[in-house]
Design an enzyme around this catalytic site. Structure first.
Site, PDB file in Angstrom:
ATOM      1  N   GLY A  91       0.836  -1.197   0.000  1.00 58.08           N
ATOM      2  CA  GLY A  91       0.000   0.000   0.000  1.00 58.08           C
ATOM      3  C   GLY A  91       0.871   1.248   0.000  1.00 58.08           C
ATOM      4  O   GLY A  91       2.055   1.209  -0.366  1.00 58.08           O
ATOM      5  N   VAL A  92       0.301   2.352   0.443  1.00 55.75           N
ATOM      6  CA  VAL A  92       1.008   3.636   0.409  1.00 55.75           C
ATOM      7  C   VAL A  92       2.296   3.595   1.226  1.00 55.75           C
ATOM      8  O   VAL A  92       3.382   3.913   0.724  1.00 55.75           O
ATOM      9  CB  VAL A  92       0.090   4.771   0.922  1.00 55.75           C
ATOM     10  CG1 VAL A  92       0.857   6.078   1.017  1.00 55.75           C
ATOM     11  CG2 VAL A  92      -1.112   4.931   0.000  1.00 55.75           C
TER      12      VAL A  92
ATOM     13  N   GLU B   8       2.849  -8.505  -1.269  1.00 54.97           N
ATOM     14  CA  GLU B   8       1.489  -7.979  -1.178  1.00 54.97           C
ATOM     15  C   GLU B   8       0.482  -9.087  -1.474  1.00 54.97           C
ATOM     16  O   GLU B   8       0.565  -9.756  -2.492  1.00 54.97           O
ATOM     17  CB  GLU B   8       1.314  -6.815  -2.173  1.00 54.97           C
ATOM     18  CG  GLU B   8      -0.107  -6.311  -2.338  1.00 54.97           C
ATOM     19  CD  GLU B   8      -0.764  -5.890  -1.033  1.00 54.97           C
ATOM     20  OE1 GLU B   8      -1.802  -6.503  -0.688  1.00 54.97           O
ATOM     21  OE2 GLU B   8      -0.257  -4.978  -0.361  1.00 54.97           O
TER      22      GLU B   8
ATOM     23  N   ALA C  89      -4.064  12.348   7.128  1.00 57.09           N
ATOM     24  CA  ALA C  89      -3.969  13.492   8.042  1.00 57.09           C
ATOM     25  C   ALA C  89      -4.896  14.617   7.621  1.00 57.09           C
ATOM     26  O   ALA C  89      -5.568  15.233   8.462  1.00 57.09           O
ATOM     27  CB  ALA C  89      -2.522  13.991   8.078  1.00 57.09           C
TER      28      ALA C  89
ATOM     29  N   HIS D 103       2.577  27.583 -19.011  1.00 55.98           N
ATOM     30  CA  HIS D 103       3.509  26.768 -19.811  1.00 55.98           C
ATOM     31  C   HIS D 103       4.943  27.176 -19.508  1.00 55.98           C
ATOM     32  O   HIS D 103       5.233  28.359 -19.414  1.00 55.98           O
ATOM     33  CB  HIS D 103       3.219  26.988 -21.295  1.00 55.98           C
ATOM     34  CG  HIS D 103       4.148  26.248 -22.198  1.00 55.98           C
ATOM     35  ND1 HIS D 103       4.061  24.882 -22.412  1.00 55.98           N
ATOM     36  CD2 HIS D 103       5.203  26.674 -22.937  1.00 55.98           C
ATOM     37  CE1 HIS D 103       5.016  24.508 -23.243  1.00 55.98           C
ATOM     38  NE2 HIS D 103       5.725  25.570 -23.579  1.00 55.98           N
TER      39      HIS D 103
END
Length: 464
Positions: free
Chosen positions: A185-186, A206, A318, A441
């Site tokens: 995960g994160v 995982e 958070a 740009h």
């Protein structure tokens, strides 16, 4: 009203907040700003997990990792530089300095608002009272904001030396030669990214079919391709079975009997709610697997008791807790704020490359609305991305002939683009609304504009 609330002399307040992390301290600051008297109870440091052992220190490590990669890759930009390694004492000094400055600022801010800070472990003793070390603090309302802790798996013992959580990983005084990260995960992907940049061999394990499985499948695919290119190994769809510590490190056995060896094992299988033994259940607060259940206005089933942050089921972020804290303060002050749309909360994974998203994945949108359209704009057509030598995309998902309901991005620094993306989602923007807006740009922000141009049927720097 923006002046500080009147400092309290007794132990009775308009609101008593249990926990001073992102949710708790935001609630305290906003409540005091609105003229309410506030007691903020915290057993650790003001700022909680995010400031001390979460968002801030991990992002400092990730920036150091980016600097390391810049040194390694300098030649491709015509700059002569050499990468000689990582001095973890120096990295930790930089990281701790960032935390220290923010902590000092937060402490001063809370003091200046007339908030009563109560140091110690608080326990809910009734719908209106919190006990801290034998002293009772009474509030017309109580806000539960006790945060979360790093989970482990049944039978997987954390020793802090060979087998560790993210908190212990943040305090490492060396770069491990090799690391196994349990959880893609994160948190797992961020630490894997850091350690690889610092020179470690990394393997992620995982159980789900892909990395960052909560993200859109296309984002996972690009991240996995980038990790392969960086030689970060990963085993997806693979269940952990056991770990054995040795003199030199750890041996992890996964489903099927395969073993993986490394110097350390990081357990990054998610975070659990810190609610055990705090009196919530004995006061009758409804809970589900340790989480405090609330309605959309963050009210628990007990009159006058609210909950915010990681203990409330949903995204453990958070900025979610922070916004919830503000919401509850405004609710208590009678401002009747609009309920928070959980899907409209931006999400960022700060690995290399970064992932950022808001709204629904293509799969979720299809499930909810039936017919949807998805468009992917490749960063190959973006000037600034070419300058940065980054690859990735901006993917838009919209309801058929309707507003954009999901924005998904992968590439260097795309976390900085999520601000406009969350406005598009939360303001129910149509591609035709965004297409005429002028994007500077050369910036990566242009990629968002180009993607909406294409979705509006007028692609420029994109193949139609």
């Amino acid at each position: 009203m923006t002046e500080a609330a009147t400092p309290q002399t007794g132990n009775t307040f308009d609101v008593v907040i249990l926990g001073a992390g992102s949710g708790g301290y935001a609630c305290a600051l906003r409540a005091a700003q609105l003229g309410l008297t506030v007691a903020l109870v915290e057993k650790g440091n003001l700022g909680g997990t995010c400031l001390h052992v979460g968002c801030i220190p991990t992002k400092a490590l990730l920036h150091a990792a980016e600097v390391a990669e810049s040194a390694k890759d300098a030649a491709q930009f015509g700059v002569q530089a050499t990468f000689e390694g990582v001095d973890m004492a120096g990295v930790n000094s930089y990281k701790d300095g960032v935390v220290s400055r923010l902590f000092k600022g937060l402490t001063g801010l809370i003091k200046s608002r007339g908030i009563t800070v109560v140091e110690g472990e608080g326990k809910l003793t009734s719908p209106t009272t919190v006990d801290v070390g034998g002293t009772t603090y009474t509030g017309k309302n109580v806000v539960l904001a006790t945060g979360s802790y790093s989970r482990s798996l049944p039978g997987l013992e954390i020793d802090g030396e060979r087998v560790m959580t993210s908190e212990q990983a943040l305090r490492l005084d060396r770069v491990p030669k090799s690391a196994i990260v349990l959880g893609g995960g994160v948190i797992g992907c961020e630490f894997a990214s850091v350690w690889k940049s610092f020179g470690a061999d990394v393997t992620i394990i995982e159980a789900l079919p892909r990395l960052v499985a909560a993200e859109d499948a296309a984002s996972s695919k690009v991240l996995e391709r980038a990790f392969r290119k960086r030689k970060i190994s990963f085993l997806t769809g693979t269940r952990f079975e056991s770990v054995k510590t040795t003199d030199s490190g750890v041996v992890v056995t996964v489903e099927g009997g395969k073993t993986v060896e490394a110097e350390i094992l990081l357990v990054a299988v998610g975070r659990g709610p810190s609610t055990d033994g705090l009196g919530f259940d004995s006061v009758g607060v409804a809970m589900d697997r340790g989480f405090v259940t609330t309605d959309e206005r963050l009210r628990t089933n007990v009159e006058g008791v609210y909950a915010v942050g990681d203990i409330v089921p949903g995204l453990q972020l958070a900025h979610r807790g922070f916004q919830q804290g503000i919401f509850v303060a405004e609710e208590l002050a009678g401002l009747n704020p609009a309920a928070i749309d959980e899907t409209g909360i931006p999400r960022v994974t700060y690995s290399d490359p970064e992932l950022a998203s808001v709204g629904l994945t293509e799969e979720q949108a299809t499930e909810k609305y039936g017919e949807v359209e998805a468009l992917t704009y490749d960063l190959g057509g973006n000037g600034k991305s070419q300058i940065l030598k980054t690859q990735g995309f901006v993917k838009l998902v919209r309801r058929k002939d309707g507003p954009v309901v999901g924005v998904h991005m992968v590439g260097a620094r795309v976390g900085e683009l999520i601000g406009e993306a969350q406005l598009i989602y939360n303001w129910e923007g149509f591609a035709e609304d965004v297409a005429p807006l002028v994007h500077a740009h050369p910036t990566q922000n242009e990629a968002l504009g180009e993607a909406h141009l294409a979705l509006a049927g007028k692609p420029l720097h994109a193949h139609s």
